[in-house]
Write a protein that holds these residues in place. Structure first.
Motif, PDB file in Angstrom:
ATOM      1  N   GLU A  24     -27.443-122.040 -24.137  1.00 14.54           N
ATOM      2  CA  GLU A  24     -28.908-121.885 -24.159  1.00 14.54           C
ATOM      3  C   GLU A  24     -29.277-120.408 -24.136  1.00 14.54           C
ATOM      4  O   GLU A  24     -30.180-119.975 -24.863  1.00 14.54           O
ATOM      5  N   ARG A  25     -28.606-119.629 -23.294  1.00 11.77           N
ATOM      6  CA  ARG A  25     -28.890-118.198 -23.223  1.00 11.77           C
ATOM      7  C   ARG A  25     -28.588-117.532 -24.566  1.00 11.77           C
ATOM      8  O   ARG A  25     -29.368-116.725 -25.052  1.00 11.77           O
TER       9      ARG A  25
ATOM     10  N   ALA B 230     -28.568-118.918 -27.500  1.00 15.79           N
ATOM     11  CA  ALA B 230     -29.564-119.394 -28.470  1.00 15.79           C
ATOM     12  C   ALA B 230     -30.897-118.681 -28.288  1.00 15.79           C
ATOM     13  O   ALA B 230     -31.673-118.559 -29.244  1.00 15.79           O
ATOM     14  N   ASN B 231     -31.153-118.190 -27.078  1.00 18.95           N
ATOM     15  CA  ASN B 231     -32.399-117.481 -26.798  1.00 18.95           C
ATOM     16  C   ASN B 231     -32.273-115.969 -27.000  1.00 18.95           C
ATOM     17  O   ASN B 231     -33.137-115.207 -26.564  1.00 18.95           O
ATOM     18  N   GLY B 232     -31.190-115.539 -27.645  1.00 14.24           N
ATOM     19  CA  GLY B 232     -31.070-114.135 -28.011  1.00 14.24           C
ATOM     20  C   GLY B 232     -30.213-113.283 -27.105  1.00 14.24           C
ATOM     21  O   GLY B 232     -30.065-112.082 -27.351  1.00 14.24           O
ATOM     22  N   TRP B 233     -29.678-113.850 -26.033  1.00 16.76           N
ATOM     23  CA  TRP B 233     -28.800-113.069 -25.175  1.00 16.76           C
ATOM     24  C   TRP B 233     -27.526-112.755 -25.943  1.00 16.76           C
ATOM     25  O   TRP B 233     -27.050-113.555 -26.742  1.00 16.76           O
TER      26      TRP B 233
ATOM     27  N   ASP C 195     -24.841-109.259 -22.486  1.00 11.07           N
ATOM     28  CA  ASP C 195     -25.913-109.624 -21.546  1.00 11.07           C
ATOM     29  C   ASP C 195     -25.398-110.630 -20.521  1.00 11.07           C
ATOM     30  O   ASP C 195     -25.675-110.508 -19.321  1.00 11.07           O
TER      31      ASP C 195
END
Length: 65
Positions: free
Chosen positions: A32-33, A35-38, A42
């Motif tokens: 999820e992280r 997929a959210n651009g992390w 990061d």
């Protein structure tokens, strides 16, 4: 890479979701992280118990599913 060295499931931890050993970081959460651009960096910076090898195991695990 043997992902089983880094990832396990236990009904007592996060309802049996696959997690990184010695953490409560689920495979699902890490994806999820990402997929959210992390970035991988990061994740490593924000979760010090997460190792580069464990993160590679997440990708190997996903490849088998």
């Amino acid at each position: 890479m043997n992902w089983q060295d880094f990832i396990y499931s236990d009904e007592a931890v996060l309802l049996g979701k696959p997690v990184i050993k010695e953490t409560r970081l689920s495979v699902e959460f890490l994806f999820e992280r990402l997929a959210n651009g992390w970035t991988e960096q990061d994740l490593l910076d924000n979760y010090p118990r997460l190792t580069k090898d464990a993160l590679q195991a997440v990708f190997a695990y996903a490849h088998t599913k």
